[in-house]
Design a protein around this motif. Structure first.
Motif, PDB file in Angstrom:
ATOM      1  N   ARG A   1       0.815  -1.175  -0.121  1.00 52.88           N
ATOM      2  CA  ARG A   1      -0.017  -0.035   0.138  1.00 52.88           C
ATOM      3  C   ARG A   1       0.728   1.229  -0.047  1.00 52.88           C
ATOM      4  O   ARG A   1       0.221   2.381  -0.209  1.00 52.88           O
ATOM      5  N   SER A   2       2.089   1.161   0.259  1.00 51.57           N
ATOM      6  CA  SER A   2       3.070   2.271   0.218  1.00 51.57           C
ATOM      7  C   SER A   2       3.094   2.703  -1.173  1.00 51.57           C
ATOM      8  O   SER A   2       4.017   3.679  -1.360  1.00 51.57           O
ATOM      9  N   GLY A   3       3.074   1.770  -2.172  1.00 54.79           N
ATOM     10  CA  GLY A   3       3.350   2.007  -3.493  1.00 54.79           C
ATOM     11  C   GLY A   3       4.568   1.214  -4.101  1.00 54.79           C
ATOM     12  O   GLY A   3       4.635   1.291  -5.235  1.00 54.79           O
ATOM     13  N   ILE A   4       5.355   0.596  -3.113  1.00 54.56           N
ATOM     14  CA  ILE A   4       6.347  -0.329  -3.418  1.00 54.56           C
ATOM     15  C   ILE A   4       5.916  -1.594  -4.124  1.00 54.56           C
ATOM     16  O   ILE A   4       4.730  -1.872  -3.519  1.00 54.56           O
ATOM     17  N   GLN A   5       6.647  -2.187  -4.882  1.00 53.55           N
ATOM     18  CA  GLN A   5       6.577  -3.793  -5.343  1.00 53.55           C
ATOM     19  C   GLN A   5       7.406  -4.621  -4.580  1.00 53.55           C
ATOM     20  O   GLN A   5       8.527  -4.621  -4.744  1.00 53.55           O
ATOM     21  N   LEU A   6       6.938  -5.510  -3.648  1.00 55.81           N
ATOM     22  CA  LEU A   6       7.515  -6.528  -3.172  1.00 55.81           C
ATOM     23  C   LEU A   6       7.627  -7.671  -3.764  1.00 55.81           C
ATOM     24  O   LEU A   6       6.501  -8.420  -3.888  1.00 55.81           O
ATOM     25  N   GLU A   7       8.788  -8.182  -4.145  1.00 54.13           N
ATOM     26  CA  GLU A   7       9.018  -9.740  -4.478  1.00 54.13           C
ATOM     27  C   GLU A   7       8.513 -10.344  -3.254  1.00 54.13           C
ATOM     28  O   GLU A   7       8.868 -10.384  -2.082  1.00 54.13           O
ATOM     29  N   SER A   8       7.851 -11.419  -3.631  1.00 52.08           N
ATOM     30  CA  SER A   8       7.197 -12.257  -2.411  1.00 52.08           C
ATOM     31  C   SER A   8       7.079 -13.829  -2.970  1.00 52.08           C
ATOM     32  O   SER A   8       7.119 -14.121  -4.392  1.00 52.08           O
ATOM     33  N   VAL A   9       6.639 -14.708  -2.162  1.00 50.68           N
ATOM     34  CA  VAL A   9       6.414 -16.082  -2.499  1.00 50.68           C
ATOM     35  C   VAL A   9       4.945 -16.385  -1.902  1.00 50.68           C
ATOM     36  O   VAL A   9       4.533 -16.415  -0.818  1.00 50.68           O
ATOM     37  N   TYR A  10       3.991 -16.885  -2.782  1.00 52.70           N
ATOM     38  CA  TYR A  10       2.737 -17.217  -2.470  1.00 52.70           C
ATOM     39  C   TYR A  10       2.639 -18.660  -1.997  1.00 52.70           C
ATOM     40  O   TYR A  10       3.375 -19.457  -2.500  1.00 52.70           O
ATOM     41  N   MET A  11       2.203 -18.831  -0.748  1.00 59.93           N
ATOM     42  CA  MET A  11       2.286 -20.221  -0.012  1.00 59.93           C
ATOM     43  C   MET A  11       0.967 -20.473   0.244  1.00 59.93           C
ATOM     44  O   MET A  11       0.363 -19.554   1.055  1.00 59.93           O
ATOM     45  N   GLU A  12       0.802 -21.818   0.599  1.00 62.57           N
ATOM     46  CA  GLU A  12      -0.326 -22.449   1.146  1.00 62.57           C
ATOM     47  C   GLU A  12      -0.345 -23.648   2.094  1.00 62.57           C
ATOM     48  O   GLU A  12       0.861 -24.183   1.999  1.00 62.57           O
ATOM     49  N   LYS A  13      -0.988 -23.858   2.770  1.00 63.70           N
ATOM     50  CA  LYS A  13      -0.956 -24.967   3.964  1.00 63.70           C
ATOM     51  C   LYS A  13      -2.351 -25.328   4.154  1.00 63.70           C
ATOM     52  O   LYS A  13      -3.275 -24.790   4.212  1.00 63.70           O
ATOM     53  N   THR A  14      -2.496 -26.737   3.827  1.00 67.37           N
ATOM     54  CA  THR A  14      -3.593 -27.357   4.218  1.00 67.37           C
ATOM     55  C   THR A  14      -3.601 -28.189   5.449  1.00 67.37           C
ATOM     56  O   THR A  14      -2.616 -28.830   5.825  1.00 67.37           O
ATOM     57  N   LEU A  15      -4.505 -27.514   6.572  1.00 69.47           N
ATOM     58  CA  LEU A  15      -4.530 -28.294   7.813  1.00 69.47           C
ATOM     59  C   LEU A  15      -5.197 -29.778   7.772  1.00 69.47           C
ATOM     60  O   LEU A  15      -6.073 -29.955   7.170  1.00 69.47           O
ATOM     61  N   PRO A  16      -4.902 -30.549   8.807  1.00 72.44           N
ATOM     62  CA  PRO A  16      -5.408 -31.942   8.789  1.00 72.44           C
ATOM     63  C   PRO A  16      -7.022 -31.732   9.153  1.00 72.44           C
ATOM     64  O   PRO A  16      -7.206 -30.807  10.158  1.00 72.44           O
ATOM     65  N   CYS A  17      -7.697 -32.663   8.831  1.00 75.65           N
ATOM     66  CA  CYS A  17      -9.229 -32.543   9.466  1.00 75.65           C
ATOM     67  C   CYS A  17      -9.147 -33.457  10.784  1.00 75.65           C
ATOM     68  O   CYS A  17      -8.250 -34.219  10.975  1.00 75.65           O
ATOM     69  N   ALA A  18     -10.119 -33.094  11.562  1.00 72.94           N
ATOM     70  CA  ALA A  18     -10.309 -33.704  12.938  1.00 72.94           C
ATOM     71  C   ALA A  18     -10.504 -35.063  12.706  1.00 72.94           C
ATOM     72  O   ALA A  18     -11.297 -35.475  11.819  1.00 72.94           O
ATOM     73  N   SER A  19     -10.171 -35.939  13.447  1.00 74.55           N
ATOM     74  CA  SER A  19     -10.284 -37.631  13.317  1.00 74.55           C
ATOM     75  C   SER A  19     -11.798 -37.872  13.681  1.00 74.55           C
ATOM     76  O   SER A  19     -12.122 -38.934  13.361  1.00 74.55           O
TER      77      SER A  19
END
Length: 162
Positions: free
Chosen positions: A141-159
């Motif tokens: 939002r400051s106007g800069i462009q930040l190099e980044s890495v999109y990451m995901e995590k799948t959480l385990p379902c309850a048993s």
């Protein structure tokens, strides 16, 4: 001994100061100085207050000092922020905070978390079970462009007792 608690609106100033120290100390090897300066100069976004009020923020503290914090947007499943005081790194603070956010996410029925990681933080998130899916440019939002890495995590379902 560190303790963990929910972070609230009264913690905003301390969290923002910690975030700025962490960016200056840990991002210098991954981003140019002008990018870091613009990133650090930005004031807290209005949504941060709302996220703190929504109850998705945790901090770890010791002797009244904030050691680190992490914020989960409980509506979107986005890990919005996670920072550890540079002087406190290596103590397992990020690991504990991210594990506690996982438990919070599960309690809220969330099964998939995502984030846009700064380049320096990718290994921390990988150790917490996140998978890097792509490099991207994050429009700060400051106007800069930040190099980044999109990451995901799948959480385990309850048993459910099975």
């Amino acid at each position: 001994m560190p303790n963990q608690r929910r972070a609230g609106p009264a913690d905003l100033h301390a969290l923002w100061e910690l975030r700025t120290r962490a960016i200056r100390a840990t991002c210098a090897d991954h981003y140019p100085g002008d990018i870091i300066e613009a990133w650090c100069a930005a004031p807290p976004p209005p949504k941060l207050q709302a996220l703190l009020e929504a109850g998705g923020a945790l901090l770890e503290e010791e002797d009244g000092q904030v050691l680190g914090y992490a914020i989960l947007n409980l509506e979107t499943s986005e890990l919005d922020a996670a920072f550890v005081d540079p002087a406190q790194q290596g103590r397992g603070i990020a690991r504990r905070l991210l594990a506690a956010l996982d438990a919070m996410a599960l309690a809220h029925g969330l099964r998939r978390l995502f984030l846009s990681s700064s380049l320096n933080a990718v290994p921390v998130y990988e150790r917490a079970g996140y998978v890097a899916l792509r490099r991207e440019i994050y429009p700060h939002r400051s106007g800069i462009q930040l190099e980044s890495v999109y990451m995901e995590k799948t959480l385990p379902c309850a048993s459910h007792g099975r």
